[in-house]
Enzyme design. Structure first.
Site, PDB file in Angstrom:
ATOM      1  N   LYS A  92       0.849  -1.191   0.000  1.00  0.00           N
ATOM      2  CA  LYS A  92       0.000   0.000   0.000  1.00  0.00           C
ATOM      3  C   LYS A  92       0.881   1.237   0.000  1.00  0.00           C
ATOM      4  CE  LYS A  92      -4.196   0.563   2.583  1.00  0.00           C
ATOM      5  NZ  LYS A  92      -4.778   0.407   3.914  1.00  0.00           N
TER       6      LYS A  92
HETATM    7  C1  E4P Z   1      -8.220   0.601   4.304  1.00  0.00           C
HETATM    8  O1  E4P Z   1      -7.429   0.241   3.462  1.00  0.00           O
HETATM    9  C2  E4P Z   1      -8.242   1.954   4.888  1.00  0.00           C
HETATM   10  O2  E4P Z   1      -7.009   2.279   5.438  1.00  0.00           O
HETATM   11  C3  E4P Z   1      -9.358   2.049   5.915  1.00  0.00           C
HETATM   12  O3  E4P Z   1     -10.537   1.512   5.333  1.00  0.00           O
HETATM   13  C4  E4P Z   1      -9.579   3.452   6.434  1.00  0.00           C
HETATM   14  O4  E4P Z   1     -10.739   3.468   7.229  1.00  0.00           O
HETATM   15  P1  E4P Z   1     -11.091   4.675   8.234  1.00  0.00           P
HETATM   16  O5  E4P Z   1     -11.427   5.873   7.427  1.00  0.00           O
HETATM   17  O6  E4P Z   1     -12.261   4.146   9.011  1.00  0.00           O
HETATM   18  O7  E4P Z   1      -9.858   4.877   9.091  1.00  0.00           O
END
Ligand code: E4P
Length: 221
Positions: A92
């Protein structure tokens, strides 16, 4: 449509896999920080690597591991490190110019990527052009600031269809089952959500009521 678990908790991964609800896992620095033992100031990087290895052993699907470097060089160093953990690792990187540089480099080296912190359709277009395997638009955070997270998903889906991009739309920052429903109606490839939300997709009070009534009638027959 695939469902990913948005968590770095082994307990959640085990439970979600056991329920047959999880095709992959997404993690991020905030989720992994929740899992660290505050009383033991361990090496954060080592802890993350170990946790990723354990998650990869539990789930054969794509496991997103987030880089924290701010330059493409730093991100690539982390990308190589994470990719060596297991074949199902997806690296990522954040949606910045440096992040997209790292995506191009990863694509050239055969490392799969998930471009995160996407908040606009033009950002998603650039991620797809760079050769990202997944792009993660954050629907919940867009809604949080009075935007329309699902309109963003619709726009990205149209753009990817117009140009036949192979990049998968990974709907992230999911806050409730309706986000998953709407993502599925649009045709998004994946939604990632915490375990509680994945379980909400399954449950319905009328199903519980119906099961109880059938059992009662059967036993009373
Ligand atoms: C996933 O890859 C993201 O980092 C995550 O869904 C972010 O979610 P949030 O906005 O609830 O922190």
């Amino acid at each position: 449509m695939q469902l990913f678990l948005d968590s770095a908790s082994l307990k959640d991964v085990r439970e979600g896999m056991g329920l047959g609800l999880v095709d992959g896992v997404t993690t991020n620095p905030s989720l992994i920080a929740k899992e660290r033992d505050a009383s033991r100031p361990a090496d954060a990087r080592r802890h993350y690597r170990e946790r990723l290895k354990e998650i990869c052993a539990l789930c054969p699907g794509p496991i997103s591991a987030e880089t924290v470097g701010t330059t493409a060089t730093e991100m690539m160093r982390e990308a190589e490190e994470y990719a060596a953990i297991a074949e199902n690792i997806v690296v990522k990187v954040v949606l910045t110019a440096e992040g997209l540089r790292a995506v191009r480099e990863c694509a050239a080296r055969g490392i799969r990527t998930n471009v995160t912190l996407c908040f606009s359709a033009t950002q998603a277009l650039l991620a797809a052009r760079a050769g990202a395997d997944y792009v993660s638009p954050f629907v919940g955070r867009v809604d949080d600031v009075s935007g329309d997270g699902m309109a963003l998903i619709r726009d990205i889906a149209t753009i990817f269809e117009n140009y036949n991009f192979a990049t998968h739309i990974l709907v992230a920052s999911v806050r409730h089952p309706r986000h998953v429903l709407e993502a599925a109606l649009i045709g998004a490839d994946v939604a990632t959500a915490p375990l509680a939300i994945l379980k909400q997709l399954l449950a319905h009070p009328l199903t519980d009521k119906g099961v109880a009534a059938f059992l009662k009638d059967w036993e009373g027959a």
